[in-house]
Scaffold this motif. Structure first.
Motif, PDB file in Angstrom:
ATOM      1  N   VAL A 268       0.507  -1.027   0.409  1.00  0.00           N
ATOM      2  CA  VAL A 268       0.356  -0.165  -0.167  1.00  0.00           C
ATOM      3  C   VAL A 268       0.996   0.948  -0.038  1.00  0.00           C
ATOM      4  O   VAL A 268       1.812   1.301   0.922  1.00  0.00           O
ATOM      5  CB  VAL A 268      -1.037   0.065   1.275  1.00  0.00           C
ATOM      6  CG1 VAL A 268      -1.801   0.895   1.381  1.00  0.00           C
ATOM      7  CG2 VAL A 268      -1.842  -1.128   1.618  1.00  0.00           C
ATOM      8  N   ARG A 269       0.903   1.684  -1.019  1.00  0.00           N
ATOM      9  CA  ARG A 269       1.769   2.957  -1.322  1.00  0.00           C
ATOM     10  C   ARG A 269       1.474   4.550  -1.696  1.00  0.00           C
ATOM     11  O   ARG A 269       0.072   4.898  -1.876  1.00  0.00           O
ATOM     12  CB  ARG A 269       2.641   2.756  -2.490  1.00  0.00           C
ATOM     13  CG  ARG A 269       2.052   2.329  -3.523  1.00  0.00           C
ATOM     14  CD  ARG A 269       3.016   1.284  -4.788  1.00  0.00           C
ATOM     15  NE  ARG A 269       3.193   1.717  -5.182  1.00  0.00           N
ATOM     16  CZ  ARG A 269       4.122   2.543  -6.569  1.00  0.00           C
ATOM     17  NH1 ARG A 269       4.598   1.481  -6.201  1.00  0.00           N
ATOM     18  NH2 ARG A 269       3.880   3.218  -7.661  1.00  0.00           N
ATOM     19  N   TRP A 270       2.362   5.099  -1.616  1.00  0.00           N
ATOM     20  CA  TRP A 270       1.915   6.660  -2.232  1.00  0.00           C
ATOM     21  C   TRP A 270       1.185   6.301  -3.708  1.00  0.00           C
ATOM     22  O   TRP A 270       1.405   5.535  -4.356  1.00  0.00           O
ATOM     23  CB  TRP A 270       2.731   7.407  -2.040  1.00  0.00           C
ATOM     24  CG  TRP A 270       4.221   7.609  -0.900  1.00  0.00           C
ATOM     25  CD1 TRP A 270       4.619   7.124  -0.594  1.00  0.00           C
ATOM     26  CD2 TRP A 270       2.981   7.974   0.185  1.00  0.00           C
ATOM     27  NE1 TRP A 270       4.898   7.040   0.896  1.00  0.00           N
ATOM     28  CE2 TRP A 270       3.385   8.289   1.291  1.00  0.00           C
ATOM     29  CE3 TRP A 270       2.080   9.404   0.803  1.00  0.00           C
ATOM     30  CZ2 TRP A 270       3.816   8.689   2.612  1.00  0.00           C
ATOM     31  CZ3 TRP A 270       1.945   9.904   1.946  1.00  0.00           C
ATOM     32  CH2 TRP A 270       2.669   9.223   3.159  1.00  0.00           C
ATOM     33  N   PRO A 271       0.493   7.818  -4.154  1.00  0.00           N
ATOM     34  CA  PRO A 271       0.207   7.818  -5.642  1.00  0.00           C
ATOM     35  C   PRO A 271       1.010   7.765  -7.035  1.00  0.00           C
ATOM     36  O   PRO A 271       2.412   8.185  -6.006  1.00  0.00           O
ATOM     37  CB  PRO A 271      -0.413   9.280  -5.665  1.00  0.00           C
ATOM     38  CG  PRO A 271      -0.521   9.868  -4.312  1.00  0.00           C
ATOM     39  CD  PRO A 271       0.321   9.146  -3.065  1.00  0.00           C
TER      40      PRO A 271
ATOM     41  N   LEU B   1       4.702  -8.973  -4.159  1.00  0.00           N
ATOM     42  CA  LEU B   1       4.649  -7.968  -3.344  1.00  0.00           C
ATOM     43  C   LEU B   1       3.370  -7.302  -4.531  1.00  0.00           C
ATOM     44  O   LEU B   1       3.789  -7.289  -5.982  1.00  0.00           O
ATOM     45  CB  LEU B   1       5.483  -7.093  -3.552  1.00  0.00           C
ATOM     46  CG  LEU B   1       6.143  -6.346  -1.958  1.00  0.00           C
ATOM     47  CD1 LEU B   1       5.684  -7.025  -0.770  1.00  0.00           C
ATOM     48  CD2 LEU B   1       8.164  -5.700  -2.217  1.00  0.00           C
ATOM     49  N   VAL B   2       2.534  -7.044  -4.098  1.00  0.00           N
ATOM     50  CA  VAL B   2       1.101  -6.110  -5.056  1.00  0.00           C
ATOM     51  C   VAL B   2       0.638  -4.610  -4.636  1.00  0.00           C
ATOM     52  O   VAL B   2       0.043  -4.217  -4.165  1.00  0.00           O
ATOM     53  CB  VAL B   2      -0.245  -7.959  -5.079  1.00  0.00           C
ATOM     54  CG1 VAL B   2      -1.507  -7.093  -6.042  1.00  0.00           C
ATOM     55  CG2 VAL B   2      -0.076  -8.667  -5.246  1.00  0.00           C
ATOM     56  N   PRO B   3       0.744  -4.424  -5.747  1.00  0.00           N
ATOM     57  CA  PRO B   3       1.081  -2.850  -5.505  1.00  0.00           C
ATOM     58  C   PRO B   3       0.200  -1.854  -5.175  1.00  0.00           C
ATOM     59  O   PRO B   3      -1.136  -2.556  -6.423  1.00  0.00           O
ATOM     60  CB  PRO B   3       1.823  -1.584  -6.807  1.00  0.00           C
ATOM     61  CG  PRO B   3       1.819  -2.587  -7.839  1.00  0.00           C
ATOM     62  CD  PRO B   3       1.732  -4.228  -7.390  1.00  0.00           C
ATOM     63  N   VAL B   4      -0.631  -0.779  -4.637  1.00  0.00           N
ATOM     64  CA  VAL B   4      -1.709  -0.267  -4.266  1.00  0.00           C
ATOM     65  C   VAL B   4      -1.397   0.795  -3.678  1.00  0.00           C
ATOM     66  O   VAL B   4      -1.236   1.425  -3.157  1.00  0.00           O
ATOM     67  CB  VAL B   4      -2.971  -0.642  -3.104  1.00  0.00           C
ATOM     68  CG1 VAL B   4      -4.558  -0.395  -3.101  1.00  0.00           C
ATOM     69  CG2 VAL B   4      -2.447  -2.476  -2.909  1.00  0.00           C
ATOM     70  N   PRO B   5      -1.692   1.406  -5.216  1.00  0.00           N
ATOM     71  CA  PRO B   5      -1.166   3.144  -5.360  1.00  0.00           C
ATOM     72  C   PRO B   5      -2.510   3.638  -4.223  1.00  0.00           C
ATOM     73  O   PRO B   5      -3.623   3.007  -5.011  1.00  0.00           O
ATOM     74  CB  PRO B   5      -1.252   3.407  -7.026  1.00  0.00           C
ATOM     75  CG  PRO B   5      -1.365   2.384  -7.353  1.00  0.00           C
ATOM     76  CD  PRO B   5      -1.830   1.176  -6.691  1.00  0.00           C
ATOM     77  N   VAL B   6      -2.638   4.897  -3.492  1.00  0.00           N
ATOM     78  CA  VAL B   6      -3.424   5.450  -2.962  1.00  0.00           C
ATOM     79  C   VAL B   6      -3.834   6.371  -3.285  1.00  0.00           C
ATOM     80  O   VAL B   6      -2.937   7.267  -2.911  1.00  0.00           O
ATOM     81  CB  VAL B   6      -3.130   4.552  -1.170  1.00  0.00           C
ATOM     82  CG1 VAL B   6      -4.985   5.645  -0.730  1.00  0.00           C
ATOM     83  CG2 VAL B   6      -3.477   3.756  -1.053  1.00  0.00           C
ATOM     84  N   PRO B   7      -4.855   7.318  -3.800  1.00  0.00           N
ATOM     85  CA  PRO B   7      -5.021   8.445  -4.106  1.00  0.00           C
ATOM     86  C   PRO B   7      -4.654   9.249  -3.179  1.00  0.00           C
ATOM     87  O   PRO B   7      -5.371   8.761  -1.533  1.00  0.00           O
ATOM     88  CB  PRO B   7      -5.897   9.020  -5.097  1.00  0.00           C
ATOM     89  CG  PRO B   7      -6.815   6.957  -4.690  1.00  0.00           C
ATOM     90  CD  PRO B   7      -6.675   6.047  -4.109  1.00  0.00           C
ATOM     91  N   VAL B   8      -5.398  10.842  -2.845  1.00  0.00           N
ATOM     92  CA  VAL B   8      -4.677  12.239  -1.887  1.00  0.00           C
ATOM     93  C   VAL B   8      -6.745  11.810  -2.355  1.00  0.00           C
ATOM     94  O   VAL B   8      -7.420  12.108  -2.439  1.00  0.00           O
ATOM     95  CB  VAL B   8      -4.588  12.572  -2.718  1.00  0.00           C
ATOM     96  CG1 VAL B   8      -4.195  13.551  -1.292  1.00  0.00           C
ATOM     97  CG2 VAL B   8      -2.820  12.560  -2.955  1.00  0.00           C
TER      98      VAL B   8
END
Lengths: 335, 335
Positions: free
Chosen positions: B182-185, B214-221
């Motif tokens: 769970v990462r940044w945008p 690792l499954v990337p999950v970009p999290v919007p602002v």
DNA sequence: CTGAAAGCGCTTACAG
DNA sequence: CTGAAAGCGCTTACAG
């Protein structure tokens, strides 16, 4: 770095004349002024603040005295600091950060070191030891926080009284007849008239007027204690289903406990609160609340201090900043 | 206020001699020293910092350049400021707060106004505009934050690489074979090598080594966006049930979403995270995490700056502060 | 070991 | 309108 002498030479005038255009306190003919300004630009001259301070006996700097590591639970502190710095700069003042653990000592050193023209004490409480050296010296200062006795020092704070009134009114207007008053630990109310006391007094007075029964719930310090207390009272069927909260830790914890218990706002519980905008932002709180207006308070503080500097003998001010209510429909209409 | 001249007269010596005991740079006989010290005590004399600064060309002050209202979501900022101020005072330096919206301008004014001996830039990012005026002037400075190119300026930051490694190791050691990252945008990773990129790179490298998918999950602002994103991925049965989080907003929101969905940690989901100690305290987070060590970073920054002042031509330093893992048993053992 | 003098970079009466 | 001089409160070579 260029000095005023270099500029004078470059422009072919005396240093006094350069100083005149720098300070703007004397008329200088447009021609020589232009020459001087050209020289300043060419040499990238900029006045040496320290030298000016020595000559004028004015540092054009304020000191901000932060209480002993209060950052512990104060997301609003950074906002205050930035707001104070911005407001000060707007009026030509720089800002020095004084964080000494011993607040009174920090004040004494700031005064005797002559590094600042005035002091801003953050988060002042009743019996604050920092007041002692200020009262004695009469050093230009302003308190953020409003003890009963400000020792002849200007002070500014949020109007906790009207904050309480607004919250009570909001709940009463929705038809509620009783509410839990989730508050700080009892100790906080002992130390005389703090913001907590002011809030409490107004809350009870207004509640009486509006026919709202207030059930006090003191919340002890510490995450686990907060959680346990909230759990208990939220599960107690005898307790009101409306919460009037004045306790940041409790507000922050509330969503978790509600989640644990499967309770919804406003369907199962109604909530109003007094907390800082920072807390709301951090926690993504969505409760109707009175905001703590840190920016307005900071601006008022700087203004008071500037006024004091301009008129040292003007009457002491106690200024309360009126908060405003931010609606988030967390109160169920019952009327 | 007494001046050095008053002290000299009182002690029956010259001003130079008083100065000698003040600065401690010259031997003075015990007797006259005693006389002078008595005079200082009697007159409550304290050196005028500004005058000394003018004479020595040293202000003994650092400027802290805060980025444009970053306070918006930065509970750690206050901690940094207090820690920096404390560390500076320990070394005899005062601290000035520079909050101008235009950071580059703030830097320029601080340098040309000669109000500070050195600058501490907080929260430096890749391509930070504040680097420009510093690189040009060679003004003694230190960056908190580590851009790829520090322009010849000392820098200190948390070691995000080893932070990632530690978290991956922790999860892998518990027997997990896959995790959401769970990462940044995405935008944040575009701007070159930021702390986010460093964290990401190390996370993937270590994950590959340890056989963790690792499954990337970009999290919007934005609060609502964060909430929605977390909801979606937590409900997706195809997604891993382990979360490796590097996004403060997501960490802060997580407990709420888990509560909504009736999910427990670590029974239903395992969580590890990198976030500031302040965030943890504010949110009462109980996830195993790598702390961001703001105090250690602040201390290192002041140390670097002092070293630079003492040895202007010493080689440029890039210092990474090693974080440590704080266990909170939020990871279910699978091995 | 101590002191007289010059200087840090400004501003501000005071003359002219 | 402009400039020469003194002064703000220190420190620091330089003599003695």
């Amino acid at each position: 770095m260029a000095t005023i002498g270099d500029v004078a030479r470059e422009a072919g005038v005396s240093r006094s004349t350069v100083s005149s255009v720098l300070t703007g306190r004397k008329y200088v003919t447009p021609e020589t002024r232009a020459r001087i300004e050209a020289a300043i630009a060419k040499l990238e001259y900029s006045v040496n603040t320290g030298a000016r301070a020595l000559a004028t006996a004015k540092t054009m700097t304020f000191g901000i005295v932060v209480r002993f590591h209060e950052a512990e639970f104060s997301p609003a502190l950074a906002t205050y600091l930035v707001a104070l710095s911005d407001a000060a700069r707007e009026r030509g003042y720089a800002v020095m950060l004084l964080t000494e653990a011993d607040g009174a000592e920090a004040v004494r050193r700031a005064i005797s070191g002559r590094q600042v023209d005035g002091l801003i004490l953050l988060n002042v409480v009743e019996g604050d030891p920092r007041l002692e050296p200020i009262g004695q010296s009469g050093f230009p200062s302003v308190l953020v926080g409003m003890p009963e006795d400000t020792r002849g020092v200007d002070a500014v704070d949020l109007d906790f009284g009207s904050a309480a009134t607004m919250l009570v009114d909001h709940v009463a207007a929705a038809g509620h007849r009783e509410a839990m008053f989730v508050r700080w630990p009892d100790e906080l109310y002992k130390g005389g008239s703090t913001y907590a006391t002011r809030f409490e007094r107004s809350a009870y007075r207004r509640a009486a007027e509006r026919g709202l029964r207030l059930v006090p719930v003191p919340v002890p310090v510490g995450p686990e204690q907060v959680r346990a207390t909230l759990r208990t009272v939220l599960q107690d069927p005898a307790k009101p289903r409306t919460l009037l909260i004045h306790n940041d830790a409790a507000v922050a914890m509330l969503p978790f406990v509600l989640g644990d218990l499967g309770l919804e706002v406003p369907a199962d519980r109604s909530v109003v609160s007094l907390h800082s905008a920072e807390l709301a932002r951090l926690y993504v709180l969505s409760y109707t609340a009175v905001e703590s207006e840190s920016t307005a308070v900071a601006q008022a503080a700087v203004e008071l201090l500037c006024r004091r500097l301009a008129a040292p003998d003007s009457p002491v001010q106690r200024q309360l900043v009126t908060p405003h209510l931010e609606e988030k429909s967390s109160v169920a209409p019952l009327a």
